[in-house]
Motif scaffolding. Structure first.
Motif, PDB file in Angstrom:
ATOM      1  N   TYR A 190       0.844  -1.202   0.000  1.00 43.26           N
ATOM      2  CA  TYR A 190       0.000   0.000   0.000  1.00 43.26           C
ATOM      3  C   TYR A 190       0.875   1.246   0.000  1.00 43.26           C
ATOM      4  O   TYR A 190       1.944   1.269   0.612  1.00 43.26           O
ATOM      5  CB  TYR A 190      -0.937   0.012   1.213  1.00 43.26           C
ATOM      6  N   LYS A 191       0.412   2.283  -0.708  1.00 45.49           N
ATOM      7  CA  LYS A 191       1.194   3.513  -0.861  1.00 45.49           C
ATOM      8  C   LYS A 191       0.587   4.692  -0.108  1.00 45.49           C
ATOM      9  O   LYS A 191       1.274   5.654   0.188  1.00 45.49           O
ATOM     10  CB  LYS A 191       1.263   3.902  -2.352  1.00 45.49           C
ATOM     11  N   GLU A 192      -0.715   4.658   0.069  1.00 42.25           N
ATOM     12  CA  GLU A 192      -1.381   5.814   0.671  1.00 42.25           C
ATOM     13  C   GLU A 192      -2.295   5.366   1.805  1.00 42.25           C
ATOM     14  O   GLU A 192      -3.034   4.399   1.660  1.00 42.25           O
ATOM     15  CB  GLU A 192      -2.214   6.542  -0.399  1.00 42.25           C
ATOM     16  N   ILE A 193      -2.215   6.081   2.925  1.00 39.87           N
ATOM     17  CA  ILE A 193      -3.037   5.753   4.082  1.00 39.87           C
ATOM     18  C   ILE A 193      -3.895   6.962   4.448  1.00 39.87           C
ATOM     19  O   ILE A 193      -3.391   8.084   4.508  1.00 39.87           O
ATOM     20  CB  ILE A 193      -2.149   5.437   5.321  1.00 39.87           C
ATOM     21  N   THR A 194      -5.171   6.730   4.699  1.00 43.13           N
ATOM     22  CA  THR A 194      -6.009   7.779   5.271  1.00 43.13           C
ATOM     23  C   THR A 194      -6.357   7.395   6.696  1.00 43.13           C
ATOM     24  O   THR A 194      -6.973   6.351   6.939  1.00 43.13           O
ATOM     25  CB  THR A 194      -7.301   7.976   4.449  1.00 43.13           C
ATOM     26  N   LEU A 195      -5.922   8.222   7.625  1.00 40.24           N
ATOM     27  CA  LEU A 195      -6.238   7.986   9.037  1.00 40.24           C
ATOM     28  C   LEU A 195      -7.655   8.476   9.285  1.00 40.24           C
ATOM     29  O   LEU A 195      -8.023   9.563   8.842  1.00 40.24           O
ATOM     30  CB  LEU A 195      -5.247   8.748   9.925  1.00 40.24           C
ATOM     31  N   LEU A 196      -8.439   7.657   9.986  1.00 45.78           N
ATOM     32  CA  LEU A 196      -9.864   7.949  10.096  1.00 45.78           C
ATOM     33  C   LEU A 196     -10.354   8.166  11.516  1.00 45.78           C
ATOM     34  O   LEU A 196      -9.976   7.456  12.439  1.00 45.78           O
ATOM     35  CB  LEU A 196     -10.681   6.750   9.577  1.00 45.78           C
ATOM     36  N   GLY A 197     -11.234   9.154  11.651  1.00 49.51           N
ATOM     37  CA  GLY A 197     -11.980   9.368  12.890  1.00 49.51           C
ATOM     38  C   GLY A 197     -13.094  10.354  12.598  1.00 49.51           C
ATOM     39  O   GLY A 197     -12.924  11.227  11.753  1.00 49.51           O
ATOM     40  N   GLN A 198     -14.252  10.212  13.258  1.00 55.50           N
ATOM     41  CA  GLN A 198     -15.342  11.174  13.036  1.00 55.50           C
ATOM     42  C   GLN A 198     -14.911  12.556  13.465  1.00 55.50           C
ATOM     43  O   GLN A 198     -15.331  13.559  12.906  1.00 55.50           O
ATOM     44  CB  GLN A 198     -16.607  10.780  13.807  1.00 55.50           C
ATOM     45  N   ASN A 199     -14.102  12.616  14.503  1.00 60.22           N
ATOM     46  CA  ASN A 199     -13.569  13.883  14.991  1.00 60.22           C
ATOM     47  C   ASN A 199     -12.108  13.559  15.286  1.00 60.22           C
ATOM     48  O   ASN A 199     -11.726  13.294  16.419  1.00 60.22           O
ATOM     49  CB  ASN A 199     -14.345  14.287  16.247  1.00 60.22           C
ATOM     50  N   ILE A 200     -11.296  13.562  14.242  1.00 56.40           N
ATOM     51  CA  ILE A 200      -9.948  13.006  14.367  1.00 56.40           C
ATOM     52  C   ILE A 200      -9.059  13.883  15.239  1.00 56.40           C
ATOM     53  O   ILE A 200      -8.094  13.413  15.829  1.00 56.40           O
ATOM     54  CB  ILE A 200      -9.322  12.740  12.980  1.00 56.40           C
ATOM     55  N   ASP A 201      -9.428  15.160  15.376  1.00 57.79           N
ATOM     56  CA  ASP A 201      -8.646  16.056  16.235  1.00 57.79           C
ATOM     57  C   ASP A 201      -8.761  15.670  17.704  1.00 57.79           C
ATOM     58  O   ASP A 201      -7.980  16.124  18.525  1.00 57.79           O
ATOM     59  CB  ASP A 201      -9.100  17.495  16.049  1.00 57.79           C
ATOM     60  N   ALA A 202      -9.755  14.852  18.021  1.00 56.80           N
ATOM     61  CA  ALA A 202      -9.915  14.406  19.411  1.00 56.80           C
ATOM     62  C   ALA A 202      -8.964  13.248  19.709  1.00 56.80           C
ATOM     63  O   ALA A 202      -8.903  12.770  20.849  1.00 56.80           O
ATOM     64  CB  ALA A 202     -11.356  13.956  19.655  1.00 56.80           C
ATOM     65  N   TYR A 203      -8.209  12.816  18.693  1.00 59.87           N
ATOM     66  CA  TYR A 203      -7.368  11.646  18.896  1.00 59.87           C
ATOM     67  C   TYR A 203      -6.535  11.770  20.170  1.00 59.87           C
ATOM     68  O   TYR A 203      -5.891  12.801  20.399  1.00 59.87           O
ATOM     69  CB  TYR A 203      -6.422  11.393  17.700  1.00 59.87           C
ATOM     70  N   GLY A 204      -6.550  10.729  20.962  1.00 63.14           N
ATOM     71  CA  GLY A 204      -5.651  10.639  22.108  1.00 63.14           C
ATOM     72  C   GLY A 204      -6.201  11.190  23.405  1.00 63.14           C
ATOM     73  O   GLY A 204      -5.648  10.921  24.461  1.00 63.14           O
ATOM     74  N   ARG A 205      -7.309  11.949  23.357  1.00 62.03           N
ATOM     75  CA  ARG A 205      -7.717  12.586  24.616  1.00 62.03           C
ATOM     76  C   ARG A 205      -8.291  11.581  25.613  1.00 62.03           C
ATOM     77  O   ARG A 205      -8.434  11.894  26.784  1.00 62.03           O
ATOM     78  CB  ARG A 205      -8.624  13.797  24.400  1.00 62.03           C
ATOM     79  N   ASP A 206      -8.597  10.390  25.148  1.00 61.39           N
ATOM     80  CA  ASP A 206      -9.061   9.356  26.078  1.00 61.39           C
ATOM     81  C   ASP A 206      -7.921   8.416  26.499  1.00 61.39           C
ATOM     82  O   ASP A 206      -8.132   7.503  27.297  1.00 61.39           O
ATOM     83  CB  ASP A 206     -10.193   8.537  25.435  1.00 61.39           C
TER      84      ASP A 206
END
Ligand code: SAH
Ligand code: SF4
Ligand code: F3S
Length: 448
Positions: A190-206
């Motif tokens: 694979y050459k391209e990855i799209t990281l996914l989240g409904q609100n991806i800016d919240a990543y990590g706060r939990d």
């Protein structure tokens, strides 16, 4: 003969990613993919409930299969995804022929659930659970680009939106689990990855831990640095961004890290502050403009897309005009638009100041006109330029062409064979521009 399965997927990229995982599980269980639902032995509808129209579509599909099941009792019928989560047992009452109703949090437990079904139970799996780290092998639609979930769920409370109700609370995967999945994808080519989240800016706060300045230990920005250098991966994208949390630190990282594509999908929903407040979005149109200004200060050529809702309860003609003004000023490469649809269990659905269908449809047409105008203007700037295109597939409408995307995410067609070009990044001189796609010619031999 092996049992054949069919999956139809509605809705967003999260659902598509879940479907790929469920397809992987079914294949490990010995099922074979069947494109035609009418002859499959197991049918899975992975459903969306973001708007009423999306939900109604599912019922019409299901009605047909329920009739087929009367003559073919061996047919296994599954409803997964967001309608399943929202309706739960009510779905069984509505369509008693169903074997399994499963919410999005259960996607990677399909095998266990099916074992119960094959033992004779009708199963509903919609209780909130901790999503187990994924050990399934997805059957991915593309061999070039792949989705990687980084955070599930959403803790926002936008007053129009069903997502928090159906996807549950935020659950971030660990940086190392995400990196391991990406490394594995790189090994598979694979050459391209799209990281996914409904609100991806919240990543990590939990995730546990915080930095001395009080920031949580794992942010999306940190994650980008953490996964950037994986050999073999050429491009990284992420979606969906929320203006409330979009930081300059993130923008800087995107400018600094060469593999992060200069494309930002940041839904604005409305250009009017009172409507934004009624939506509980947590930002003003001024703040949104500042974000885009900052993006463009770091990356002048970045492409920007968003989502907008027209006809939100109480929206006046003037407030709608503010949305058009915002769009005019920003100059979006692309905007997904929708007429507001009242959804069960959301606050705005109960308000009395609903807008008539007629007005909503009129506004939708007017906004869409502006969307294509502005997309055309943004496409125009590519004419004559050389763009890097990562080739993904054959153009099924013209077999002499292949299709891929520029870093800015414009679909681009060029002459060539997929055998030679699949997964290659090709410099392409753009010879024709349309609002949402480009055509060009390969200028020098393949670079990578
Ligand atoms: N998490 C993203 C988008 C989630 S849903 C965000 O925060 O922006 C995708 C899009 O569907 C939304 O951006 C919104 O424009 C649209 N949408 C959501 N609920 C809707 C509703 N009730 N009626 C019409 N459009 C809706
Ligand atoms: Fe829905 Fe708002 Fe969460 Fe987006 S951020 S998924 S619009 S509640
Ligand atoms: Fe639809 Fe669920 Fe995605 S409601 S938009 S499939 S999160």
């Amino acid at each position: 003969m092996a049992r054949r399965y069919h999956i139809t997927t509605f809705g967003c990229q999260m659902n598509k990613a879940d479907s790929e995982r469920m397809a992987g599980i079914l294949e490990t269980m010995g099922f074979e993919y069947e494109d035609n639902a009418e002859v499959a032995d197991l049918i899975l509808y992975n459903t969306c409930t973001i708007r009423d129209q999306a939900e109604q579509k599912v019922y019409s599909y299901l009605g047909k299969q329920a009739i087929r099941k009367k003559t073919n009792p061996n047919l296994t019928l599954i409803v997964a995804g967001c309608v399943a989560q929202q309706e739960g047992e009510a779905l069984l009452r509505r369509v008693p022929e169903l074997d399994l109703v499963m919410g999005p949090q259960y996607a990677n437990q399909l095998e266990d659930l099916l074992t119960q079904v094959f033992n004779g139970s009708q199963v509903v799996a919609t209780d909130p659970i901790h999503i187990m780290e994924d050990i399934t092998k997805p059957r991915r639609d593309s061999a070039v680009t792949a989705w990687v979930n980084v955070i599930y769920g959403c803790n926002e409370r936008c007053t129009y939106c069903v997502v928090p109700g159906v996807r549950g609370i935020e659950q971030s995967r660990t940086p190392d689990a995400i990196k391991a999945e990406m490394e594995n994808l790189a090994l598979q080519g694979y050459k391209e990855i799209t990281l996914l989240g409904q609100n991806i800016d919240a990543y990590g706060r939990d995730l546990l831990g915080s930095k001395p300045d009080g920031q949580h230990l794992h942010t999306l920005t940190d994650l980008l640095y953490h996964v950037h250098d994986i050999e073999g991966i050429d491009r990284i994208r992420f979606a969906t961004s929320h203006p409330r949390y979009f930081t300059e630190r993130l923008i800087k990282a995107c400018a600094e890290l060469p593999k992060i594509c200069e494309h930002f999908h940041i839904p604005f929903q409305s250009g009017d502050n009172d409507i934004l407040k009624a939506m509980s979005r947590g930002y003003t149109h001024e703040k949104y403009r500042r974000i885009i200004d900052t993006v463009r200060a770091y990356m002048p050529d970045a492409s920007v897309s968003g989502d907008a809702i027209v006809g939100f309860p109480g929206e006046t003609e003037e407030q709608f005009q503010s949305t058009l003004n915002l769009m005019q000023d920003i100059g979006f490469d692309m905007v997904n638009t929708a007429a507001y649809s009242p959804r069960p269990g959301t606050p705005a659905a109960l308000w009395e100041n609903q807008i008539s269908e007629e007005v909503k449809i009129d506004r939708l047409q007017r906004i869409n006109h502006l969307v294509s105008q502005s997309a055309q203007t943004r496409s125009d700037r590519y004419a004559g330029r050389i763009e890097e295109v990562l080739v993904e597939d054959q153009n099924y409408k013209d077999k002499t062409q292949v299709v891929g995307r520029t870093r800015a995410n414009r679909l681009t067609f060029l002459k060539g064979t997929i055998e030679e070009l699949k997964g290659k990044t090709v410099p392409v001189k753009i010879t024709a521009v349309r609002p949402f796609s480009l055509t060009g010619e390969q200028v020098v031999p393949v670079i990578a």
